[in-house]
Design a protein around this motif. Structure first.
Motif, PDB file in Angstrom:
ATOM      1  N   LYS A   8       0.840  -1.201   0.000  1.00  0.00           N
ATOM      2  CA  LYS A   8       0.000   0.000   0.000  1.00  0.00           C
ATOM      3  C   LYS A   8       0.868   1.241   0.000  1.00  0.00           C
ATOM      4  CE  LYS A   8      -3.335   2.654   2.645  1.00  0.00           C
ATOM      5  NZ  LYS A   8      -4.159   3.168   1.560  1.00  0.00           N
ATOM      6  N   ARG A   9       0.428   2.212  -0.814  1.00  0.00           N
ATOM      7  CA  ARG A   9       1.044   3.518  -0.809  1.00  0.00           C
ATOM      8  C   ARG A   9       0.113   4.476  -0.087  1.00  0.00           C
ATOM      9  NH1 ARG A   9       4.810   5.713  -5.068  1.00  0.00           N
ATOM     10  NH2 ARG A   9       5.949   3.798  -5.482  1.00  0.00           N
ATOM     11  N   LYS A  10       0.670   5.285   0.809  1.00  0.00           N
ATOM     12  CA  LYS A  10      -0.177   6.184   1.589  1.00  0.00           C
ATOM     13  C   LYS A  10       0.417   7.572   1.563  1.00  0.00           C
ATOM     14  CE  LYS A  10      -1.374   7.175   6.353  1.00  0.00           C
ATOM     15  NZ  LYS A  10      -0.792   8.524   6.249  1.00  0.00           N
ATOM     16  N   LYS A  11      -0.462   8.580   1.378  1.00  0.00           N
ATOM     17  CA  LYS A  11      -0.003   9.973   1.390  1.00  0.00           C
ATOM     18  C   LYS A  11       0.207  10.439   2.836  1.00  0.00           C
ATOM     19  CE  LYS A  11      -3.355  11.647  -1.116  1.00  0.00           C
ATOM     20  NZ  LYS A  11      -4.290  12.471  -1.862  1.00  0.00           N
ATOM     21  N   ALA A  12       1.003  11.489   3.004  1.00  0.00           N
ATOM     22  CA  ALA A  12       1.192  12.061   4.342  1.00  0.00           C
ATOM     23  C   ALA A  12      -0.076  12.806   4.757  1.00  0.00           C
ATOM     24  CB  ALA A  12       2.373  13.020   4.339  1.00  0.00           C
ATOM     25  N   GLY A  13      -0.323  12.925   6.041  1.00  0.00           N
ATOM     26  CA  GLY A  13      -1.426  13.760   6.542  1.00  0.00           C
ATOM     27  C   GLY A  13      -2.335  13.038   7.506  1.00  0.00           C
ATOM     28  N   ARG A  14      -3.123  12.085   7.000  1.00  0.00           N
ATOM     29  CA  ARG A  14      -4.108  11.469   7.875  1.00  0.00           C
ATOM     30  C   ARG A  14      -3.604  10.152   8.457  1.00  0.00           C
ATOM     31  NH1 ARG A  14     -10.028  11.638   5.448  1.00  0.00           N
ATOM     32  NH2 ARG A  14      -9.208  11.013   3.423  1.00  0.00           N
ATOM     33  N   ARG A  15      -4.117   9.819   9.631  1.00  0.00           N
ATOM     34  CA  ARG A  15      -3.877   8.488  10.177  1.00  0.00           C
ATOM     35  C   ARG A  15      -4.945   7.562   9.575  1.00  0.00           C
ATOM     36  NH1 ARG A  15      -3.578   7.213  16.606  1.00  0.00           N
ATOM     37  NH2 ARG A  15      -1.911   8.764  16.521  1.00  0.00           N
ATOM     38  N   GLU A  16      -4.508   6.399   9.109  1.00  0.00           N
ATOM     39  CA  GLU A  16      -5.461   5.517   8.429  1.00  0.00           C
ATOM     40  C   GLU A  16      -5.688   4.221   9.193  1.00  0.00           C
ATOM     41  OE1 GLU A  16      -4.417   6.773   3.842  1.00  0.00           O
ATOM     42  OE2 GLU A  16      -5.139   4.744   4.272  1.00  0.00           O
ATOM     43  N   TYR A  17      -6.919   3.781   9.152  1.00  0.00           N
ATOM     44  CA  TYR A  17      -7.267   2.486   9.746  1.00  0.00           C
ATOM     45  C   TYR A  17      -7.830   1.581   8.653  1.00  0.00           C
ATOM     46  CZ  TYR A  17      -6.484   4.563  14.281  1.00  0.00           C
ATOM     47  OH  TYR A  17      -5.893   5.165  15.359  1.00  0.00           O
ATOM     48  N   LEU A  18      -7.185   0.429   8.436  1.00  0.00           N
ATOM     49  CA  LEU A  18      -7.628  -0.515   7.413  1.00  0.00           C
ATOM     50  C   LEU A  18      -8.261  -1.719   8.094  1.00  0.00           C
ATOM     51  CD1 LEU A  18      -4.308  -0.515   5.327  1.00  0.00           C
ATOM     52  CD2 LEU A  18      -6.318   0.964   5.014  1.00  0.00           C
ATOM     53  N   ARG A  19      -9.348  -2.208   7.497  1.00  0.00           N
ATOM     54  CA  ARG A  19      -9.936  -3.441   8.025  1.00  0.00           C
ATOM     55  C   ARG A  19      -8.971  -4.579   7.747  1.00  0.00           C
ATOM     56  NH1 ARG A  19     -11.738   0.528   5.911  1.00  0.00           N
ATOM     57  NH2 ARG A  19     -13.098  -0.263   4.283  1.00  0.00           N
ATOM     58  N   ALA A  20      -8.637  -5.324   8.778  1.00  0.00           N
ATOM     59  CA  ALA A  20      -7.562  -6.308   8.620  1.00  0.00           C
ATOM     60  C   ALA A  20      -7.861  -7.574   9.401  1.00  0.00           C
ATOM     61  CB  ALA A  20      -6.250  -5.699   9.123  1.00  0.00           C
ATOM     62  N   ARG A  21      -7.128  -8.646   9.030  1.00  0.00           N
ATOM     63  CA  ARG A  21      -7.159  -9.839   9.871  1.00  0.00           C
ATOM     64  C   ARG A  21      -5.815 -10.549   9.744  1.00  0.00           C
ATOM     65  NH1 ARG A  21     -11.655 -13.478   6.690  1.00  0.00           N
ATOM     66  NH2 ARG A  21     -10.347 -14.120   4.954  1.00  0.00           N
ATOM     67  N   ILE A  22      -5.560 -11.418  10.687  1.00  0.00           N
ATOM     68  CA  ILE A  22      -4.280 -12.117  10.704  1.00  0.00           C
ATOM     69  C   ILE A  22      -4.435 -13.446   9.978  1.00  0.00           C
ATOM     70  CG2 ILE A  22      -2.549 -13.205  12.190  1.00  0.00           C
ATOM     71  CD1 ILE A  22      -2.463 -10.195  12.350  1.00  0.00           C
ATOM     72  N   TRP A  23      -3.537 -13.667   9.051  1.00  0.00           N
ATOM     73  CA  TRP A  23      -3.527 -14.932   8.324  1.00  0.00           C
ATOM     74  C   TRP A  23      -2.095 -15.435   8.305  1.00  0.00           C
ATOM     75  CZ3 TRP A  23      -6.535 -18.672   7.161  1.00  0.00           C
ATOM     76  CH2 TRP A  23      -6.170 -19.616   6.196  1.00  0.00           C
ATOM     77  N   GLU A  24      -1.852 -16.581   8.921  1.00  0.00           N
ATOM     78  CA  GLU A  24      -0.516 -17.152   9.020  1.00  0.00           C
ATOM     79  C   GLU A  24       0.492 -16.131   9.537  1.00  0.00           C
ATOM     80  OE1 GLU A  24       0.175 -19.151   5.283  1.00  0.00           O
ATOM     81  OE2 GLU A  24      -0.975 -20.881   6.014  1.00  0.00           O
ATOM     82  N   GLY A  25       0.118 -15.454  10.612  1.00  0.00           N
ATOM     83  CA  GLY A  25       1.040 -14.545  11.282  1.00  0.00           C
ATOM     84  C   GLY A  25       1.228 -13.201  10.597  1.00  0.00           C
ATOM     85  N   GLN A  26       0.527 -12.969   9.479  1.00  0.00           N
ATOM     86  CA  GLN A  26       0.680 -11.693   8.779  1.00  0.00           C
ATOM     87  C   GLN A  26      -0.670 -10.975   8.710  1.00  0.00           C
ATOM     88  OE1 GLN A  26       2.483 -12.627   4.953  1.00  0.00           O
ATOM     89  NE2 GLN A  26       4.457 -12.231   5.951  1.00  0.00           N
ATOM     90  N   ALA A  44     -13.226  -8.533   8.830  1.00  0.00           N
ATOM     91  CA  ALA A  44     -12.003  -8.251   9.593  1.00  0.00           C
ATOM     92  C   ALA A  44     -12.068  -8.793  11.015  1.00  0.00           C
ATOM     93  CB  ALA A  44     -11.766  -6.737   9.636  1.00  0.00           C
ATOM     94  N   ASP A  45     -10.877  -8.967  11.611  1.00  0.00           N
ATOM     95  CA  ASP A  45     -10.741  -9.303  13.034  1.00  0.00           C
ATOM     96  C   ASP A  45     -10.143  -8.137  13.808  1.00  0.00           C
ATOM     97  OD1 ASP A  45     -11.626 -11.880  12.696  1.00  0.00           O
ATOM     98  OD2 ASP A  45      -9.613 -12.653  12.283  1.00  0.00           O
ATOM     99  N   GLY A  46      -9.795  -7.088  13.070  1.00  0.00           N
ATOM    100  CA  GLY A  46      -9.162  -5.957  13.734  1.00  0.00           C
ATOM    101  C   GLY A  46      -8.820  -4.885  12.712  1.00  0.00           C
ATOM    102  N   LEU A  47      -7.999  -3.932  13.120  1.00  0.00           N
ATOM    103  CA  LEU A  47      -7.630  -2.820  12.251  1.00  0.00           C
ATOM    104  C   LEU A  47      -6.110  -2.727  12.150  1.00  0.00           C
ATOM    105  CD1 LEU A  47      -9.981  -0.079  13.785  1.00  0.00           C
ATOM    106  CD2 LEU A  47     -10.411  -1.450  11.724  1.00  0.00           C
ATOM    107  N   VAL A  48      -5.637  -2.392  10.950  1.00  0.00           N
ATOM    108  CA  VAL A  48      -4.228  -2.009  10.822  1.00  0.00           C
ATOM    109  C   VAL A  48      -4.174  -0.493  10.913  1.00  0.00           C
ATOM    110  CG1 VAL A  48      -2.394  -1.688   9.120  1.00  0.00           C
ATOM    111  CG2 VAL A  48      -3.240  -3.986   9.620  1.00  0.00           C
TER     112      VAL A  48
END
Ligand code: AMP
Ligand code: MG
Length: 704
Positions: free
Chosen positions: A639-657, A675-679
């Protein structure tokens, strides 16, 4: 009858001009507007205070707001005094009598003792006024009470006797004294009552009056004042706390109760006046206790000039401004699970209460060196629950795990290491003195802290409290959180949705989050994009709940009625937080109740609830500030992210990642549930490749 919109509690004073720096013994005015506590006003002189009250009366009546102004001094004297002094039975004739004679200079110098001499001269013998600052002045006023007959008029009024603590209005010096305040207060009241719309309770018909003046006695909430002062530093000012808490407590009295006691005054009150709500003392104390730290009107204000507030700064602001609003109660342990402690708890009893054995084996006194040892065995055994007996020196006794050590035993050998003959045991050393035993209080001593204030009571907490002899705990009442959806397009679950309509997804989601957070969810339904309907719903909600979460209509557009109404109420800030997903949050107070105006998009609504509303509500509920625990894991995504905002992505853990949901669209409800959590990606620009470390916050860290 219309309730009072604004309540003032004035702590009057007969003293000289007070110092510029706020201090006690000056005049303090406590104010609650629409249930919201304002900073008490400090007045250095009586003239300043009177001018402030006159201005308030003018302003509030012009705005159509009903006003109750209370003063902490008697509005009248014991029965018979008015007639004796003025020749009439009208208490206002006495007010006018004082207004004509009392002189009060801006520096506070006044002639109250001269006026007391004039009054005393009207009565035979010494008194009834007594007490003075200077023994050698005012010969017509006795220094002490001895010898005053109190025959023509009683020393105290009926309500002073009922309330049981206030002093006599004839006592002009020595604390606690109120006599000087009455003389310096009645002329002011005499002027105030001539203003438009002002009526005096209980002398006049007050039921419809836009402004009611009444007597009050701050002593009724003394326990709450003590509690408030105990939580503050040495600079706290008692008078200031008294008026603040009493104004808040009065504003929280159910209006029917207040009007009932105002209507039911005894006949003597027609001349002597009465202390407002003294009969509701217990309720007033409870309300004052709950408002020990009321939210400030400006608790959601942002520093001026800030356009996009960083997440951390927004959180710091919330953390510093919010305080518990949930009341407290004492519960037995078995009812306290999941509650938040409202006071620290200490161990009643040590754990363990007595030294005991950690193993099954044989107990005796002292350690043993290397080599073989043989000890005679006494009859019987010590098991858990037995009261400790005694063992002769050099002998051993059979002991079972948990048994208190008998007198003469401080060391235990494991049964596996012992050969038992009929009347003795043999074993090989060495064995240290004290081996295999637990000391009394090695876990907790009586008096040790076992629970801090603001902690959630978990099953583990219950174990510790039970073990240390604690039977009940003071806990906060559950925070009642109302959830309200807004939008013309919404239909509730179960109804038929027409084209162009959508199901209300936020309400079940937010109610579920509240329940998981451990608060009490209250379903406030949905309202259309209609300002009148929304206003009415907020009005009723503010009576029922401690916090309101709305979703939708929180930006600054035409249909954004939540933000428009909160702005109108004057206690709102539109928080533009540098967060993605998220639109502006509208934070404000509605009749004293905090409102979190969340974005309508379900993804943004949930993220904003987890990141902002949850820790804020935790403080309101009486908890400490909650930092969700994140974990550093390798990314499974690019993922490429611009400077400025804090971002929260819907995420889950799969094989430790951490893998993230394919679409970032903030209407994608499926991503929330996938999701199981947020990145969490911090504010700076980033170019993330698989394997790079990222912060993953499981839903469990948010308590859901
Ligand atoms: P708003 O913040 O009112 O402009 O709404 C933003 C978006 O969220 C719109 O597409 C709304 O239809 C949607 N929305 C608002 N409230 C809800 C809700 N309770 N459930 C699902 N979607 C909603
Ligand atoms: Mg909308």
């Amino acid at each position: 009858m219309k309730p009072f919109d604004t309540i003032v509690v004035a702590d009057w004073s007969a003293a000289k001009r007070a110092p510029a720096r706020p201090s006690k013994d000056a005049i303090w005015l406590g104010i609650t507007r629409s249930g919201v506590s304002e900073d008490p006003v400090y007045c250095r002189t009586r003239q300043e205070a009177e001018a402030w009250i006159v201005a308030l009366i003018t302003q509030e009546t012009a705005a159509g707001r009903r006003l109750l102004v209370t003063f902490d001094f008697p509005f009248g004297y014991p029965v018979g005094f008015v007639r004796h002094v003025t020749g009439s039975d009208d208490p206002f004739a006495l007010w006018a009598w004082f207004a004509d004679r009392i002189e009060d200079r801006p520096d506070g110098a006044n002639n109250r003792f001269d006026v007391a001499e004039t009054l005393n001269a009207m009565f035979e013998g010494p008194g009834p006024f007594w007490g003075k600052l200077d023994r050698d002045k005012w010969p017509g006023v006795p220094y002490r009470k001895e010898g005053i007959a109190f025959d023509v008029v009683a020393e105290k009024r009926a309500c002073d006797r009922v309330a049981r603590a206030s002093s006599s209005c004839f006592q002009l010096a020595f604390p606690p004294t109120v006599g000087g305040q009455v003389m310096m207060g009645l002329p002011m009241l005499s002027r105030l009552r001539k203003l438009d719309g002002v009526r005096v309770w209980p002398f006049e018909d007050w039921q419809q009056a836009p402004v009611v003046l009444a007597e009050i006695w701050p002593g009724v909430i003394e326990p709450a004042v003590k509690a408030a002062l105990a939580t503050q530093g040495p600079d706290a000012i008692r008078d200031r706390e008294q008026v603040r808490l009493l104004a808040m407590a009065l504003s929280r009295l159910p209006v029917d109760d207040l009007y009932r006691v105002m209507a039911e005054v005894p006949a003597a009150a027609r001349e002597e006046a009465w202390i407002l709500a003294a009969e509701l003392k217990e309720d007033l104390i409870v309300h004052a206790m709950e408002t020990v730290t009321p939210l400030r009107n400006d608790c959601f204000a942002l520093p001026p000039g800030v356009h996009w507030t960083p997440v951390a700064e927004a959180l710091d602001l919330l953390q510093s401004r919010l305080s518990p609003v949930a009341g407290a109660e004492t519960l037995p342990l078995d009812a306290a699970l999941n509650r938040i402690s409202a006071a620290p708890v200490t161990a009643v009893r040590a754990n363990p209460p007595l030294p005991n054995t950690a193993v099954d084996g044989y107990g005796f006194a002292g350690g043993r060196g290397a080599g073989t040892h043989r000890l005679p065995l006494v009859a019987g055994r010590a098991a858990a629950g037995d009261a400790p007996g005694a063992v002769p020196h050099g002998a051993a006794i059979r002991v079972l795990t948990g048994a208190a050590l008998p007198d003469g035993v401080d060391t235990v050998i494991l049964q596996e290491d012992v050969v038992v003959d009929v009347d003795h045991i043999r074993f090989s050393g060495p064995l240290k003195a004290g081996a295999n035993t637990r000391q009394a209080g090695e876990d907790k001593h009586a008096g040790d802290a076992v629970l801090a204030q603001g902690e959630v009571i978990t099953p583990a907490t219950l174990a510790l409290l039970a073990a240390t002899g604690v039977r009940e705990v003071k806990v906060h009442k559950p925070l009642r959180v109302g959830v309200l959806s807004t939008g013309d397009e919404l239909v509730p679950v179960g109804a038929d949705a027409g084209a162009g309509q959508i199901y209300d997804a936020n309400r079940p989601m937010l109610l579920g989050l509240i329940a998981r957070f451990g608060f009490e969810p209250v379903d406030l339904g949905a309202v259309a994009d209609d300002r009148t309907a929304l206003r009415a719903r907020l009005d009723t909600s503010a009576q029922e709940v401690d916090v309101v979460l709305t979703s939708g209509g929180a930006s600054a557009g035409d249909e954004d009625h939540v933000s428009a109404l909160l702005a109108e109420a004057g206690a709102m800030a539109l928080w533009r937080i540098a967060i993605k997903p998220g639109r502006p949050l509208a934070l404000g107070l509605w009749n004293g109740v905090p409102v979190f105006g969340l974005p309508g998009n379900p993804v943004a609504a949930m993220v904003c609830t987890l990141i902002f509303a949850r820790p804020a509500m935790g403080l309101l509920a009486g908890k400490g500030w909650a930092h969700p625990q994140g974990f550093t894991v390798p990314a499974a995504f690019s993922k490429r992210k611009k400077a400025g905002r804090r971002e929260y992505l819907r995420a889950r853990i799969w094989e430790g990642q951490a893998e993230v949901f394919a679409s970032e669209g903030s209407g994608r409800i499926s991503g929330l549930s996938w999701a199981d959590g947020l990145v969490e990606l911090p504010e700076p620009a980033a170019d993330i490749s698989p394997g790079d470390p990222v912060t993953y916050i499981p839903y469990g860290s948010f308590g859901i």
